[in-house]
Motif scaffolding. Sequence first.
Motif, mmCIF file in Angstrom:
data_model
loop_
_atom_site.group_PDB
_atom_site.id
_atom_site.type_symbol
_atom_site.label_atom_id
_atom_site.label_comp_id
_atom_site.label_asym_id
_atom_site.label_seq_id
_atom_site.Cartn_x
_atom_site.Cartn_y
_atom_site.Cartn_z
ATOM 1 N N ALA A 35 54.103 26.216 28.581
ATOM 2 C CA ALA A 35 53.244 25.053 28.884
ATOM 3 C C ALA A 35 53.889 24.191 29.966
ATOM 4 C CB ALA A 35 52.996 24.235 27.620
ATOM 5 N N TYR A 37 55.746 25.357 32.515
ATOM 6 C CA TYR A 37 55.458 26.027 33.794
ATOM 7 C C TYR A 37 53.995 25.808 34.164
ATOM 8 C CZ TYR A 37 60.049 28.129 33.538
ATOM 9 O OH TYR A 37 61.413 28.296 33.499
ATOM 10 N N ARG A 88 44.972 25.858 30.645
ATOM 11 C CA ARG A 88 44.715 27.162 30.008
ATOM 12 C C ARG A 88 43.713 27.997 30.788
ATOM 13 N NH1 ARG A 88 49.155 27.923 27.147
ATOM 14 N NH2 ARG A 88 49.765 25.899 26.395
ATOM 15 N N SER A 97 52.736 31.794 36.627
ATOM 16 C CA SER A 97 53.529 33.024 36.682
ATOM 17 C C SER A 97 54.189 33.178 38.055
ATOM 18 C CB SER A 97 52.616 34.213 36.357
ATOM 19 O OG SER A 97 53.226 35.422 36.689
ATOM 20 N N ARG A 173 50.466 40.033 35.476
ATOM 21 C CA ARG A 173 51.397 38.996 35.022
ATOM 22 C C ARG A 173 52.647 39.647 34.414
ATOM 23 N NH1 ARG A 173 51.035 34.201 31.712
ATOM 24 N NH2 ARG A 173 49.154 34.734 30.575
HETATM 25 O O1 DC Z 1 53.666 31.745 27.943
HETATM 26 P P1 DC Z 1 52.653 31.397 29.007
HETATM 27 O O2 DC Z 1 51.701 32.531 29.271
HETATM 28 O O3 DC Z 1 51.939 30.116 28.747
HETATM 29 O O4 DC Z 1 53.516 31.187 30.354
HETATM 30 C C1 DC Z 1 52.920 31.017 31.615
HETATM 31 C C2 DC Z 1 53.829 31.607 32.694
HETATM 32 O O5 DC Z 1 55.029 30.851 32.778
HETATM 33 C C3 DC Z 1 54.279 33.053 32.462
HETATM 34 O O6 DC Z 1 53.455 34.017 33.093
HETATM 35 C C4 DC Z 1 55.659 33.121 33.031
HETATM 36 C C5 DC Z 1 56.142 31.697 32.993
HETATM 37 N N1 DC Z 1 57.153 31.455 31.965
HETATM 38 C C6 DC Z 1 58.471 31.705 32.296
HETATM 39 O O7 DC Z 1 58.728 32.196 33.396
HETATM 40 N N2 DC Z 1 59.459 31.430 31.417
HETATM 41 C C7 DC Z 1 59.174 30.938 30.209
HETATM 42 N N3 DC Z 1 60.159 30.664 29.366
HETATM 43 C C8 DC Z 1 57.828 30.683 29.839
HETATM 44 C C9 DC Z 1 56.839 30.970 30.743
#
Ligand code: DC
Length: 213
Positions: A35, A37, A88, A97, A173
């Motif tokens: 969340a 990021y 979201r 990402s 992703r």
């Molecule tokens: O968990 P999520 O899908 O909400 O995360 C969104 C993006 O953030 C995911 O594609 C990669 C990045 N991310 C990251 O690099 N490191 C993390 N600890 C959490 C998320």
Amino acid sequence: MNRVIAIDGPAGAGKSTVAKILARRLGLRYLDTGAMYRAVALLATRAGLQPEDGAEAARLAEQAEITFGHGDPQPVLVNGEDITSLIRTPEISELASALSAHSALRQVLVARQKELIQTGDWILEGRDTTTVVAPHATVKVFLTASLEERAKRRSLELGREDVSELTRMISERDHRDYTREDSPLTMSPDAHRLETFGLSAEEVANRIAALLP
Ligand code: DC
């Protein structure tokens, strides 16, 4: 020492659902590192940044106050604004990402996450929580599920019927999360791998709870 449970795994493996169940059951605070990021990706969109603008995104992150409220879905606030539903969308998933590949941004967010989890008992989830953010966690788990299974779950969650499009997006992703240079998604050697196929979120939570000393 604080009690910390760290869960990593690819998009759609069920990390958030399981983490929330365990947080409630065990009285842990819940940190959704993804969340953070996503919050930065939203700020970057508003500032007109591109996926390659890592240094600018890191600067935005440094200046932003990202906080979490209580509830399900857990409210996410940036500089006091509730952005829970705004982060979201598929566009924010993509940009989060892409931006997360930049070391400058990771440094800012990882430092905040490390600081936060000093302050009590936590469950945190993401891509690098078992390897970088909380390498000394009490329990480390790597959740997995097949790409097809994860796309099906996302389709149910989002109420979308275009499973093949969701499969393509998750697969892209995955590729980015697994191949970036800085802290790629990897399984820590001391993490417990948990395949979630055929298990309910409650059952996955039970298995993780059973790993606690
Ligand atoms: O968990 P999520 O899908 O909400 O995360 C969104 C993006 O953030 C995911 O594609 C990669 C990045 N991310 C990251 O690099 N490191 C993390 N600890 C959490 C998320």
